[in-house]
Every structure is written in structure tokens, then in C-alpha cells.
Design an enzyme around this catalytic site. Structure first.
Site, PDB file in Angstrom:
ATOM      1  N   GLY A 177       0.812  -1.218   0.000  1.00  0.00           N
ATOM      2  CA  GLY A 177       0.000   0.000   0.000  1.00  0.00           C
ATOM      3  C   GLY A 177       0.840   1.260   0.000  1.00  0.00           C
ATOM      4  N   SER A 178       0.541   2.210  -0.867  1.00  0.00           N
ATOM      5  CA  SER A 178       1.435   3.344  -0.982  1.00  0.00           C
ATOM      6  C   SER A 178       0.863   4.420  -1.891  1.00  0.00           C
ATOM      7  CB  SER A 178       2.784   2.872  -1.552  1.00  0.00           C
ATOM      8  OG  SER A 178       2.562   2.199  -2.779  1.00  0.00           O
TER       9      SER A 178
END
Length: 209
Positions: A177-178
Site C-alpha cells: 500500500g502506498s
């Protein structure tokens, strides 16, 4: 389309496999959880081959995800002028490999430690841990930020100053996730809008003028 799994997944999968074996002999029902996590890790680190159609007049998306912001900024490190920033949020279900928006040479790289706010927050770019590379050629240049998030705690960048990247070539990834940001010249004709889904190395973010 051929699908491969990034080797960065192997340490996580190995640890979870050991947990799976231990749980299996203690309680077979509990062993389902680490098994599901192994499958998720392999899913997360998938890295499909893509048919990249290169075009020196275009900036391709550096990541899969959803466009959450398009704004005019003043970039004082690489462009040292006004520029356009396009922020792309990567969920846990997106492919997390980053690709070069243009063909060119890596002429700038920086790393900044920081916090781990949710990557979709508008101020995460200025506060969270961030790795940056600048790529340029005879026609233009581009800056890409790899930004951690609440779950993402590890940035991987394989490219260094002096490396040559082809348009759409992999240069790194962000684990779990980013947010990835692409910064382009101010006169770029942006071809996406907030809310659009984009694909790394496939979606045209903007056209060079």
C-alpha cells in the site's frame, strides 16, 4: 500476459510457511490463516509482463492505482520551476511495481525519512518517508516520488544516478500500500483526471508539448 512473482516476496512467504507448519500440527483450523496470508503475499508481489508501447512524446504512468490529486506546484530540487504533480494511490490490491515514465538517464536521486500516514492523505507526500528519482533525456525530464503509507513501510528502488531506463522499465516497488507521484513540466497536456484508474507503463499521464 506472463505473470511472475517478485523475489522480494520470498522472505515473507517463508516465514508464513513456517508458521503454517507449526499451526498445522497444533490446530489444523488455525493453519488456514497463515496459508491465506501466503497466498495474499504472492498475490501482492505479482509482477506481470506488459506490452509497453513507447512514445517519446508521452509520459506513461509510473504505477497502477487511482489518481487522487492533480495540482500545480513549485518544484525546487530538480525542475526548479513550476510543474504539475499527479498523485496515484495504490491500494493493497494494486500491482506495486514502479515503472519509468520516459526513456532517459537517472540524473537525480534522493531519500527522505518520515512518518507513515495513510498514503491517500493530501499531505502524506510532504511528511511520509519518500524516495525520489529524476529521469531526463534530450526532450524532457520527469520526477517520480515513491511514498510510504500506513501499511507500506519499505521502499525498494533498483535504479541509481547514471542508470539508463527505457520507458516502462521497472525501477522499484513499494511494499504493502502506498502512493506514487509523477511530476512533469508545467506545459504538459495532462490526459487523466482525479478518480481515473491508471496502469504502470500503459496509461498516458500527459503529452509533452
Amino acid at each position: 500476459m506472463r505473470l511472475k512473482i517478485r523475489p522480494e516476496s520470498f522472505p515473507y512467504a517463508l516465514i508464513l510457511f513456517i508458521v503454517f507448519v507449526v499451526f498445522y500440527f497444533i490446530n489444523k483450523l488455525l493453519s488456514i490463516l497463515p496459508l491465506l496470508l501466503i497466498l495474499f503475499v504472492l498475490f501482492f508481489f505479482r509482477d506481470p509482463e506488459r506490452n509497453i508501447i513507447t512514445d517519446e512524446k508521452c509520459f506513461l504512468s509510473p504505477a497502477d492505482g487511482k489518481v487522487i490529486e492533480i495540482s500545480e506546484i513549485y518544484e525546487d530540487q530538480f525542475f526548479k520551476s513550476k510543474a504539475i504533480k499527479v498523485s496515484i494511490f495504490l491500494s493493497l490490491f494494486n500491482i506495486h511495481v514502479n515503472r519509468s515514465p520516459i526513456t532517459g538517464k537517472v540524473t537525480y536521486k534522493s531519500y527522505r525519512p518520515g512518518k507513515y500516514l495513510p498514503a491517500f492523505k493530501s499531505h502524506a507526500s510532504e511528511i511520509n518517508e519518500r524516495n525520489t528519482i529524476g529521469i531526463e533525456n534530450d526532450y524532457t525530464k520527469v520526477l517520480v516520488h515513491q511514498i510510504t503509507g500506513f501499511v507500506a513501510r519499505r521502499i525498494v528502488c533498483w535504479s541509481n544516478i547514471g542508470d539508463f531506463l527505457k520507458q516502462g522499465e521497472r525501477f522499484g516497488l513499494i511494499k504493502f500500500g502506498s502512493c506514487t507521484e509523477i511530476i512533469v513540466p508545467i506545459d504538459t497536456e495532462i490526459k487523466v483526471k482525479v478518480g481515473d484508474s491508471v496502469k504502470g507503463g500503459l496509461t498516458v499521464i500527459g503529452v509533452i508539448k
